[in-house]
Every structure is written in C-alpha cells, then in structure tokens.
Design an enzyme around this catalytic site. Structure first.
Site, PDB file in Angstrom:
ATOM      1  N   CYS A   1      12.312  60.147  60.136  1.00 22.35           N
ATOM      2  CA  CYS A   1      12.828  61.266  60.925  1.00 22.35           C
ATOM      3  C   CYS A   1      12.888  62.556  60.111  1.00 22.35           C
ATOM      4  O   CYS A   1      13.028  63.632  60.686  1.00 22.35           O
ATOM      5  CB  CYS A   1      14.179  60.925  61.544  1.00 22.35           C
ATOM      6  SG  CYS A   1      15.444  60.459  60.384  1.00 22.35           S
ATOM      7  N   HIS A   2      12.747  62.468  58.790  1.00 23.97           N
ATOM      8  CA  HIS A   2      12.708  63.683  57.976  1.00 23.97           C
ATOM      9  C   HIS A   2      11.450  64.503  58.263  1.00 23.97           C
ATOM     10  O   HIS A   2      11.383  65.669  57.900  1.00 23.97           O
ATOM     11  CB  HIS A   2      12.805  63.345  56.479  1.00 23.97           C
ATOM     12  CG  HIS A   2      11.656  62.553  55.958  1.00 23.97           C
ATOM     13  ND1 HIS A   2      11.581  61.181  56.094  1.00 23.97           N
ATOM     14  CD2 HIS A   2      10.515  62.936  55.318  1.00 23.97           C
ATOM     15  CE1 HIS A   2      10.454  60.761  55.548  1.00 23.97           C
ATOM     16  NE2 HIS A   2       9.793  61.799  55.069  1.00 23.97           N
TER      17      HIS A   2
ATOM     18  N   GLU B   1       6.205  64.497  49.858  1.00 22.99           N
ATOM     19  CA  GLU B   1       5.065  64.080  50.681  1.00 22.99           C
ATOM     20  C   GLU B   1       3.971  65.148  50.752  1.00 22.99           C
ATOM     21  O   GLU B   1       2.955  64.948  51.396  1.00 22.99           O
ATOM     22  CB  GLU B   1       5.536  63.739  52.091  1.00 22.99           C
ATOM     23  CG  GLU B   1       6.390  62.497  52.137  1.00 22.99           C
ATOM     24  CD  GLU B   1       6.761  62.082  53.545  1.00 22.99           C
ATOM     25  OE1 GLU B   1       6.379  62.774  54.515  1.00 22.99           O
ATOM     26  OE2 GLU B   1       7.427  61.053  53.680  1.00 22.99           O
TER      27      GLU B   1
ATOM     28  N   ASN C   1      19.240  57.175  63.824  1.00 27.63           N
ATOM     29  CA  ASN C   1      18.173  56.341  63.260  1.00 27.63           C
ATOM     30  C   ASN C   1      18.786  55.330  62.280  1.00 27.63           C
ATOM     31  O   ASN C   1      19.378  55.716  61.281  1.00 27.63           O
ATOM     32  CB  ASN C   1      17.173  57.245  62.534  1.00 27.63           C
ATOM     33  CG  ASN C   1      16.018  56.508  61.902  1.00 27.63           C
ATOM     34  OD1 ASN C   1      15.966  55.289  61.894  1.00 27.63           O
ATOM     35  ND2 ASN C   1      15.087  57.262  61.360  1.00 27.63           N
TER      36      ASN C   1
ATOM     37  N   TYR D   1      11.124  68.817  67.135  1.00 27.84           N
ATOM     38  CA  TYR D   1      11.959  68.179  68.150  1.00 27.84           C
ATOM     39  C   TYR D   1      11.392  68.475  69.535  1.00 27.84           C
ATOM     40  O   TYR D   1      11.329  67.599  70.390  1.00 27.84           O
ATOM     41  CB  TYR D   1      13.406  68.697  68.058  1.00 27.84           C
ATOM     42  CG  TYR D   1      14.064  68.420  66.732  1.00 27.84           C
ATOM     43  CD1 TYR D   1      14.642  67.173  66.463  1.00 27.84           C
ATOM     44  CD2 TYR D   1      14.125  69.388  65.739  1.00 27.84           C
ATOM     45  CE1 TYR D   1      15.250  66.910  65.246  1.00 27.84           C
ATOM     46  CE2 TYR D   1      14.727  69.130  64.520  1.00 27.84           C
ATOM     47  CZ  TYR D   1      15.288  67.895  64.283  1.00 27.84           C
ATOM     48  OH  TYR D   1      15.882  67.628  63.074  1.00 27.84           O
TER      49      TYR D   1
END
Length: 96
Positions: free
Chosen positions: A53-54, A80, A45, A22
């Site tokens: 945004c994760h 991911e 979002n 952030y």
C-alpha cells in the site's frame, strides 16, 4: 468480494518501483468518488509489506499517509527507485 479485499487485490498488482493513486484505484473499482474509502481500506491492510500500500499516493503527487508513518513510506518508495522530489512523485508517467 468485499470492498477492502478488492482494494488490496488491486494494490498487490502495482509493480515495484511504480505508484498509483487513491483516485485511480477508486476508478478501477468502478466508483471514482471512493478515494477516501480506498484510503481507509489501505489503512486496515493487515500486511503492509506483502500488500504494498506504500505504492499508493495522492492525486497531487504527495505521498500521503501510511500505517507505519509517512517517513517509512518515503523510505520504501525511494528504495524501490520511485523518484520523490519535495515530498511529491511525478505522476506524468502514470498517465502516459
């Protein structure tokens, strides 16, 4: 361009398997103290899987909150290939 749109545009550029913070997003937007505003923009979002945004975590490496719950955020990060140990991401790679 509205602040939220700028935040979402930056987040959409974070590659799969990578994270940012952030604080780094706030800094990139020219206001390093706007971390909470970045978080609020991400919470609103409209398309959390399309705009990833994760991939945004706290400056201490903790994964932080997520619109669909922190468990879901953790699942997405792990899927991911982001390494998370004891609820934290090692941010040393981010600052190399």
């Amino acid at each position: 361009m509205k602040f939220q749109a700028r935040v979402l545009e930056l987040v959409s550029k974070v590659p799969r398997g990578k994270v940012t913070t952030y604080k780094e997003l706030a800094r990139a937007l020219g206001n390093p103290k706007a971390c909470r505003a970045v978080g609020n923009a991400l919470a609103a979002n409209p398309s959390p899987l399309k705009i990833p945004c994760h991939r945004v975590v706290r400056s201490d490496g903790k994964i932080g909150g997520y619109k669909q719950g922190s468990r879901r955020k953790l699942e997405l990060l792990l899927r991911e290939g982001v390494e998370v140990e004891n609820g934290k991401v090692d941010l040393r790679e981010l600052f190399k």
